[in-house]
Design an enzyme around this catalytic site. Structure first.
Site, PDB file in Angstrom:
ATOM      1  N   GLU A 124       0.851  -1.195   0.000  1.00  0.00           N
ATOM      2  CA  GLU A 124       0.000   0.000   0.000  1.00  0.00           C
ATOM      3  C   GLU A 124       0.883   1.240   0.000  1.00  0.00           C
ATOM      4  O   GLU A 124       1.816   1.343   0.808  1.00  0.00           O
ATOM      5  CB  GLU A 124      -0.888  -0.021   1.247  1.00  0.00           C
ATOM      6  CG  GLU A 124      -1.577   1.271   1.576  1.00  0.00           C
ATOM      7  CD  GLU A 124      -2.169   1.276   2.979  1.00  0.00           C
ATOM      8  OE1 GLU A 124      -2.317   2.377   3.540  1.00  0.00           O
ATOM      9  OE2 GLU A 124      -2.479   0.191   3.513  1.00  0.00           O
ATOM     10  N   THR A 174      -4.724   5.510   2.992  1.00  0.00           N
ATOM     11  CA  THR A 174      -5.155   6.807   3.519  1.00  0.00           C
ATOM     12  C   THR A 174      -6.123   7.479   2.539  1.00  0.00           C
ATOM     13  O   THR A 174      -6.049   8.688   2.281  1.00  0.00           O
ATOM     14  CB  THR A 174      -3.957   7.732   3.839  1.00  0.00           C
ATOM     15  OG1 THR A 174      -2.866   6.960   4.355  1.00  0.00           O
ATOM     16  CG2 THR A 174      -4.357   8.760   4.909  1.00  0.00           C
ATOM     17  N   LYS A 206     -10.190  -2.978   7.889  1.00  0.00           N
ATOM     18  CA  LYS A 206      -8.920  -2.545   8.475  1.00  0.00           C
ATOM     19  C   LYS A 206      -9.203  -2.121   9.911  1.00  0.00           C
ATOM     20  O   LYS A 206      -9.859  -1.103  10.141  1.00  0.00           O
ATOM     21  CB  LYS A 206      -8.344  -1.387   7.664  1.00  0.00           C
ATOM     22  CG  LYS A 206      -7.155  -0.689   8.313  1.00  0.00           C
ATOM     23  CD  LYS A 206      -6.721   0.515   7.481  1.00  0.00           C
ATOM     24  CE  LYS A 206      -5.704   1.356   8.201  1.00  0.00           C
ATOM     25  NZ  LYS A 206      -5.258   2.508   7.364  1.00  0.00           N
TER      26      LYS A 206
END
Length: 209
Positions: A40, A69, A128
Protein backbone atom coordinates in the site's frame (compact mmCIF):
# COMPACT_ATOMS: atom_id res chain seq x y z
CA UNK A 1 -3.43 -14.04 -7.03
CA UNK A 2 -6.03 -11.45 -6.05
CA UNK A 3 -5.82 -9.23 -2.97
CA UNK A 4 -7.76 -11.45 -0.58
CA UNK A 5 -5.86 -14.54 -1.69
CA UNK A 6 -2.59 -12.68 -1.12
CA UNK A 7 -3.60 -11.53 2.35
CA UNK A 8 -4.66 -15.02 3.36
CA UNK A 9 -1.50 -16.56 1.89
CA UNK A 10 1.21 -14.05 2.82
CA UNK A 11 -0.55 -12.58 5.89
CA UNK A 12 1.12 -9.20 5.31
CA UNK A 13 0.18 -5.79 3.90
CA UNK A 14 3.17 -3.45 3.72
CA UNK A 15 2.41 0.27 4.15
CA UNK A 16 4.76 2.70 2.42
CA UNK A 17 4.72 6.33 3.53
CA UNK A 18 7.44 8.91 2.87
CA UNK A 19 8.49 12.30 1.58
CA UNK A 20 10.72 11.20 -1.29
CA UNK A 21 8.75 9.78 -4.25
CA UNK A 22 11.84 8.22 -5.80
CA UNK A 23 12.73 6.49 -2.55
CA UNK A 24 9.11 5.43 -2.06
CA UNK A 25 9.09 3.82 -5.50
CA UNK A 26 12.37 2.01 -4.80
CA UNK A 27 10.87 0.83 -1.51
CA UNK A 28 7.83 -0.63 -3.26
CA UNK A 29 9.98 -2.40 -5.84
CA UNK A 30 12.33 -3.77 -3.16
CA UNK A 31 9.42 -5.12 -1.10
CA UNK A 32 8.04 -6.84 -4.20
CA UNK A 33 11.45 -8.38 -4.88
CA UNK A 34 11.48 -9.68 -1.30
CA UNK A 35 8.18 -11.48 -1.83
CA UNK A 36 5.78 -9.09 -0.10
CA UNK A 37 2.58 -9.72 -2.02
CA UNK A 38 0.49 -6.62 -1.19
CA UNK A 39 1.96 -3.14 -0.89
CA UNK A 40 0.00 0.00 0.00
CA UNK A 41 1.26 3.48 -0.88
CA UNK A 42 -0.27 6.03 1.49
CA UNK A 43 -1.71 9.10 -0.21
CA UNK A 44 0.22 11.14 2.36
CA UNK A 45 3.36 10.18 0.44
CA UNK A 46 4.66 12.94 -1.81
CA UNK A 47 3.43 12.25 -5.37
CA UNK A 48 1.78 9.06 -4.16
CA UNK A 49 -0.30 8.68 -7.31
CA UNK A 50 2.81 8.92 -9.46
CA UNK A 51 4.52 6.31 -7.31
CA UNK A 52 1.55 3.96 -7.75
CA UNK A 53 1.48 4.47 -11.51
CA UNK A 54 5.22 3.86 -11.90
CA UNK A 55 5.18 0.86 -9.58
CA UNK A 56 2.34 -0.80 -11.49
CA UNK A 57 4.17 -0.14 -14.77
CA UNK A 58 7.37 -1.67 -13.41
CA UNK A 59 5.77 -4.68 -11.72
CA UNK A 60 3.08 -5.50 -14.25
CA UNK A 61 -0.71 -5.38 -14.36
CA UNK A 62 -1.18 -8.10 -11.75
CA UNK A 63 0.88 -6.33 -9.07
CA UNK A 64 -1.01 -5.68 -5.85
CA UNK A 65 -0.04 -2.04 -5.37
CA UNK A 66 -2.82 -0.12 -3.68
CA UNK A 67 -3.58 3.34 -2.36
CA UNK A 68 -3.85 3.96 1.37
CA UNK A 69 -5.16 6.81 3.52
CA UNK A 70 -8.08 7.20 1.10
CA UNK A 71 -10.33 9.67 2.91
CA UNK A 72 -12.81 10.84 0.26
CA UNK A 73 -14.61 9.50 -2.77
CA UNK A 74 -12.46 11.89 -4.84
CA UNK A 75 -9.30 10.34 -3.37
CA UNK A 76 -10.64 6.94 -4.41
CA UNK A 77 -11.39 8.06 -7.96
CA UNK A 78 -7.95 9.60 -8.45
CA UNK A 79 -6.24 6.53 -7.01
CA UNK A 80 -8.16 4.19 -9.31
CA UNK A 81 -7.26 6.41 -12.29
CA UNK A 82 -3.60 6.19 -11.25
CA UNK A 83 -3.78 2.40 -11.34
CA UNK A 84 -4.29 1.43 -7.70
CA UNK A 85 -5.32 -2.21 -7.57
CA UNK A 86 -7.10 -1.77 -4.22
CA UNK A 87 -7.99 1.01 -1.77
CA UNK A 88 -7.43 1.27 1.98
CA UNK A 89 -9.21 3.83 4.14
CA UNK A 90 -8.39 4.89 7.72
CA UNK A 91 -12.10 5.22 8.56
CA UNK A 92 -15.57 5.09 7.07
CA UNK A 93 -15.63 7.25 3.93
CA UNK A 94 -18.77 9.04 2.87
CA UNK A 95 -19.75 8.34 -0.72
CA UNK A 96 -17.36 5.42 -1.15
CA UNK A 97 -19.23 2.22 -1.99
CA UNK A 98 -17.52 -0.88 -3.30
CA UNK A 99 -20.45 -1.38 -5.66
CA UNK A 100 -19.33 1.75 -7.53
CA UNK A 101 -15.87 0.27 -8.20
CA UNK A 102 -16.42 -3.49 -8.20
CA UNK A 103 -13.08 -4.20 -9.86
CA UNK A 104 -11.13 -2.46 -7.06
CA UNK A 105 -11.47 -4.03 -3.59
CA UNK A 106 -11.76 -1.73 -0.60
CA UNK A 107 -10.30 -2.37 2.87
CA UNK A 108 -12.31 0.07 4.98
CA UNK A 109 -11.14 1.33 8.33
CA UNK A 110 -13.25 0.65 11.41
CA UNK A 111 -12.72 0.25 15.13
CA UNK A 112 -16.04 -0.28 16.92
CA UNK A 113 -18.68 -2.96 16.25
CA UNK A 114 -21.02 -0.31 14.79
CA UNK A 115 -18.28 0.86 12.42
CA UNK A 116 -17.58 -2.72 11.37
CA UNK A 117 -21.24 -3.13 10.44
CA UNK A 118 -21.19 0.12 8.44
CA UNK A 119 -18.02 -0.91 6.61
CA UNK A 120 -19.61 -4.21 5.63
CA UNK A 121 -22.78 -2.42 4.51
CA UNK A 122 -20.64 -0.27 2.21
CA UNK A 123 -19.21 -3.38 0.59
CA UNK A 124 -15.79 -3.49 2.19
CA UNK A 125 -13.92 -6.61 1.10
CA UNK A 126 -12.09 -6.62 4.44
CA UNK A 127 -12.06 -4.44 7.55
CA UNK A 128 -8.92 -2.54 8.47
CA UNK A 129 -8.97 -2.57 12.28
CA UNK A 130 -7.47 0.84 13.05
CA UNK A 131 -5.85 1.93 15.23
CA UNK A 132 -5.43 -1.66 16.36
CA UNK A 133 -3.03 -0.66 19.13
CA UNK A 134 -5.89 0.86 21.15
CA UNK A 135 -7.32 -2.55 21.94
CA UNK A 136 -4.58 -4.93 20.92
CA UNK A 137 -4.96 -8.60 20.03
CA UNK A 138 -7.44 -9.24 22.85
CA UNK A 139 -9.81 -6.66 21.40
CA UNK A 140 -9.62 -8.34 18.00
CA UNK A 141 -10.46 -11.62 19.71
CA UNK A 142 -13.51 -10.01 21.31
CA UNK A 143 -14.66 -8.56 17.97
CA UNK A 144 -14.43 -11.95 16.31
CA UNK A 145 -17.04 -13.40 18.66
CA UNK A 146 -19.90 -11.45 16.98
CA UNK A 147 -18.06 -11.19 13.63
CA UNK A 148 -16.50 -14.64 13.11
CA UNK A 149 -16.51 -14.47 9.31
CA UNK A 150 -15.28 -10.89 8.86
CA UNK A 151 -11.75 -10.66 7.43
CA UNK A 152 -9.90 -8.30 9.78
CA UNK A 153 -6.54 -6.68 8.99
CA UNK A 154 -5.17 -4.95 12.11
CA UNK A 155 -3.10 -1.82 11.41
CA UNK A 156 -1.33 0.56 13.77
CA UNK A 157 1.54 -0.28 16.11
CA UNK A 158 2.01 -3.77 14.67
CA UNK A 159 5.53 -5.13 15.12
CA UNK A 160 6.56 -8.75 14.58
CA UNK A 161 5.53 -9.88 18.06
CA UNK A 162 2.14 -8.18 17.83
CA UNK A 163 1.66 -9.60 14.33
CA UNK A 164 1.95 -13.12 15.66
CA UNK A 165 -0.62 -12.38 18.37
CA UNK A 166 -3.10 -10.82 15.93
CA UNK A 167 -2.81 -13.76 13.54
CA UNK A 168 -3.32 -16.17 16.44
CA UNK A 169 -6.51 -14.25 17.32
CA UNK A 170 -7.89 -14.72 13.82
CA UNK A 171 -6.67 -11.80 11.70
CA UNK A 172 -6.32 -12.79 8.04
CA UNK A 173 -3.27 -10.51 7.74
CA UNK A 174 -1.59 -7.56 9.42
CA UNK A 175 -0.79 -4.14 8.00
CA UNK A 176 2.69 -2.92 8.87
CA UNK A 177 4.27 0.48 8.30
CA UNK A 178 7.30 1.86 10.08
CA UNK A 179 8.40 -1.35 11.89
CA UNK A 180 8.92 -2.83 8.42
CA UNK A 181 9.62 0.19 6.19
CA UNK A 182 11.83 2.16 8.58
CA UNK A 183 13.29 5.17 6.74
CA UNK A 184 13.51 3.46 3.35
CA UNK A 185 10.76 5.61 1.79
CA UNK A 186 12.69 8.72 2.83
CA UNK A 187 15.94 7.53 1.25
CA UNK A 188 17.13 5.03 3.86
CA UNK A 189 19.19 1.91 3.26
CA UNK A 190 17.42 -0.61 1.02
CA UNK A 191 19.68 -3.40 2.22
CA UNK A 192 18.33 -2.91 5.73
CA UNK A 193 14.82 -2.91 4.29
CA UNK A 194 15.50 -6.27 2.66
CA UNK A 195 16.74 -7.64 5.98
CA UNK A 196 13.64 -6.40 7.82
CA UNK A 197 11.32 -7.75 5.14
CA UNK A 198 12.87 -11.21 5.26
CA UNK A 199 12.81 -11.26 9.06
CA UNK A 200 9.22 -10.02 9.24
CA UNK A 201 7.98 -12.59 6.75
CA UNK A 202 9.78 -15.36 8.64
CA UNK A 203 8.27 -14.28 11.96
CA UNK A 204 4.78 -14.07 10.50
CA UNK A 205 5.14 -17.50 8.92
CA UNK A 206 6.26 -18.97 12.25
CA UNK A 207 3.51 -17.28 14.18
CA UNK A 208 0.58 -17.79 11.81
CA UNK A 209 -1.93 -20.49 12.82
Amino acid sequence: MNLMESLRTHRLLAIVRGNDPGAALRTVLTLAEEGVGAIEVSLTTHDALGVITRARAALGPDALVGAGTVRTADDAARAVDAGASYLVTPALVDGLLSADIPEVPVLMGALTPSEVELALARGARAVKLFPASLGGPRYLGALRDPFPDVPFVPVGGVDAAAARDYLARGAIAVGVGSPLIGDAADGGDLGELRTRAAAFRAEITRGAP
